[in-house]
Design a protein around this motif. Structure first.
Motif, PDB file in Angstrom:
ATOM      1  N   ALA A  72       0.859  -1.178   0.000  1.00  0.00           N
ATOM      2  CA  ALA A  72       0.000   0.000   0.000  1.00  0.00           C
ATOM      3  C   ALA A  72       0.899   1.233   0.000  1.00  0.00           C
ATOM      4  CB  ALA A  72      -0.914   0.008   1.226  1.00  0.00           C
ATOM      5  N   TRP A  73       0.834   1.996  -1.090  1.00  0.00           N
ATOM      6  CA  TRP A  73       1.729   3.139  -1.290  1.00  0.00           C
ATOM      7  C   TRP A  73       1.021   4.459  -0.983  1.00  0.00           C
ATOM      8  CZ3 TRP A  73       6.807   2.752  -3.361  1.00  0.00           C
ATOM      9  CH2 TRP A  73       7.181   1.491  -3.829  1.00  0.00           C
ATOM     10  N   GLY A  74       1.611   5.253  -0.107  1.00  0.00           N
ATOM     11  CA  GLY A  74       1.111   6.588   0.169  1.00  0.00           C
ATOM     12  C   GLY A  74       2.040   7.631  -0.419  1.00  0.00           C
ATOM     13  N   THR A  75       2.401   7.455  -1.681  1.00  0.00           N
ATOM     14  CA  THR A  75       3.369   8.333  -2.345  1.00  0.00           C
ATOM     15  C   THR A  75       2.652   9.265  -3.320  1.00  0.00           C
ATOM     16  OG1 THR A  75       5.160   6.729  -2.185  1.00  0.00           O
ATOM     17  CG2 THR A  75       5.337   8.388  -3.920  1.00  0.00           C
ATOM     18  N   THR A  76       2.958  10.556  -3.253  1.00  0.00           N
ATOM     19  CA  THR A  76       2.430  11.517  -4.221  1.00  0.00           C
ATOM     20  C   THR A  76       3.601  12.123  -4.998  1.00  0.00           C
ATOM     21  OG1 THR A  76       2.485  13.314  -2.573  1.00  0.00           O
ATOM     22  CG2 THR A  76       0.437  12.066  -2.772  1.00  0.00           C
ATOM     23  N   GLY A  77       3.276  12.781  -6.084  1.00  0.00           N
ATOM     24  CA  GLY A  77       4.312  13.416  -6.887  1.00  0.00           C
ATOM     25  C   GLY A  77       5.157  12.428  -7.662  1.00  0.00           C
ATOM     26  N   SER A 109      -3.497   9.023  -2.725  1.00  0.00           N
ATOM     27  CA  SER A 109      -2.971  10.349  -2.402  1.00  0.00           C
ATOM     28  C   SER A 109      -3.356  10.738  -0.983  1.00  0.00           C
ATOM     29  CB  SER A 109      -3.501  11.384  -3.392  1.00  0.00           C
ATOM     30  OG  SER A 109      -4.918  11.433  -3.355  1.00  0.00           O
ATOM     31  N   ASN A 110      -4.367  10.065  -0.448  1.00  0.00           N
ATOM     32  CA  ASN A 110      -4.856  10.363   0.900  1.00  0.00           C
ATOM     33  C   ASN A 110      -5.529   9.095   1.426  1.00  0.00           C
ATOM     34  OD1 ASN A 110      -6.652  11.226   3.068  1.00  0.00           O
ATOM     35  ND2 ASN A 110      -6.178  13.308   2.444  1.00  0.00           N
ATOM     36  N   PHE A 111      -5.035   8.561   2.530  1.00  0.00           N
ATOM     37  CA  PHE A 111      -5.556   7.295   3.049  1.00  0.00           C
ATOM     38  C   PHE A 111      -6.726   7.467   4.024  1.00  0.00           C
ATOM     39  CE2 PHE A 111      -1.767   5.103   1.450  1.00  0.00           C
ATOM     40  CZ  PHE A 111      -2.329   3.888   1.059  1.00  0.00           C
ATOM     41  N   SER A 112      -7.193   8.675   4.228  1.00  0.00           N
ATOM     42  CA  SER A 112      -8.338   8.874   5.116  1.00  0.00           C
ATOM     43  C   SER A 112      -9.561   8.151   4.555  1.00  0.00           C
ATOM     44  CB  SER A 112      -8.640  10.366   5.253  1.00  0.00           C
ATOM     45  OG  SER A 112      -9.946  10.566   5.756  1.00  0.00           O
ATOM     46  N   LEU A 113     -10.163   7.297   5.361  1.00  0.00           N
ATOM     47  CA  LEU A 113     -11.376   6.617   4.919  1.00  0.00           C
ATOM     48  C   LEU A 113     -12.531   7.612   4.813  1.00  0.00           C
ATOM     49  CD1 LEU A 113     -11.065   3.280   6.935  1.00  0.00           C
ATOM     50  CD2 LEU A 113     -10.377   3.763   4.577  1.00  0.00           C
ATOM     51  N   GLN A 161      -4.405   4.805  10.032  1.00  0.00           N
ATOM     52  CA  GLN A 161      -5.506   3.851  10.147  1.00  0.00           C
ATOM     53  C   GLN A 161      -5.953   3.375   8.762  1.00  0.00           C
ATOM     54  OE1 GLN A 161      -8.176   6.416  12.339  1.00  0.00           O
ATOM     55  NE2 GLN A 161      -7.926   5.230  14.223  1.00  0.00           N
ATOM     56  N   GLY A 162      -6.092   4.320   7.839  1.00  0.00           N
ATOM     57  CA  GLY A 162      -6.540   3.983   6.495  1.00  0.00           C
ATOM     58  C   GLY A 162      -5.538   3.112   5.762  1.00  0.00           C
TER      59      GLY A 162
END
Length: 223
Positions: free
Chosen positions: A69-74, A96-100, A192-193
């Protein structure tokens, strides 16, 4: 379930805080890089790294065979990445944003964009605010808001203090305005997300390939 955490910045550090020692592999960063053998100890990887670090990490992750699970932007993902992952029976996702909660907002934006045809010459304005150390502007989430809206929008950005993330939309006409706003109070929501998303890759009914978090979220909501 064990998670290899790669990237120990503001959000990756929150993931580490939330996981118990028995759930954590690593954590890894630029001074402690993950090896294939260490990654294989985990059920899934969670990554919060800058775009410049992605290319170096892709090979060991693919070789390890674990979901990621990648939280990488740009970062511009390779066009054939989905094909590569399917060939190797791997499951990756990016957000780009893991907020549920942001995925609930996404659904609202879809409705606003589709319904705005009844308005008289609407103008779409998206404004985002983040902490002063955030490198990319506009944020990946703001760009996603425009995509979810399905309308061309004017996007503006601010960088100040230690703001976790504010995104807001104004739909404006000569006679009325509509506002939608999401504010992150704690980076815990992203951690959490990310953990939830990685769990879906391991336990959920997900086929090999490369996904947006939104696809995984919608599939779960339909079950």
């Amino acid at each position: 379930m064990k998670f290899a955490v790669i990237g120990t910045g503001k959000t990756g550090g929150k993931v580490v805080e939330m996981l118990g020692e028995d759930q954590l592999v690593g954590p890894f960063d630029s001074s402690n890089k993950p090896t294939v053998s260490k990654l294989e100890e985990a059920d899934a990887a969670i990554l919060f790294v800058p775009g410049a670090a992605v290319d170096e990490l892709m090979e060991p992750l693919m070789e390890s065979g674990i979901p990621a699970a990648w939280g990488t932007t740009g970062y511009e993902w390779p066009n054939d990445l989905d094909h590569q992952l399917k060939q190797q029976h791997l499951k990756w996702l990016q957000a780009s944003n893991f907020s549920l909660g942001m995925n609930i907002v996404r659904r609202c934006l879809n409705i606003i964009g589709q319904s705005s045809s009844v308005l008289d010459h609407p103008e779409f304005l998206i404004h985002e605010v983040h902490h002063k150390h955030k490198q990319d502007a506009p944020s990946g989430t703001a760009i996603s808001w425009e995509q979810w809206l399905g309308k061309e929008a004017k996007i503006t950005s601010e960088r100040k203090g230690d703001i976790k993330g504010i995104h807001q939309l104004e739909v404006k006409t000569d006679t009325e305005s509509i506002h939608l706003k999401h504010r992150a109070h704690d980076r815990k929501i992203f951690a959490q997300g990310a953990i939830w998303a990685a769990e879906q890759l391991v336990n959920g009914d997900v086929s090999p390939g490369f996904y947006d978090l939104s696809t995984i979220f919608d599939n779960v909501m339909q079950q």
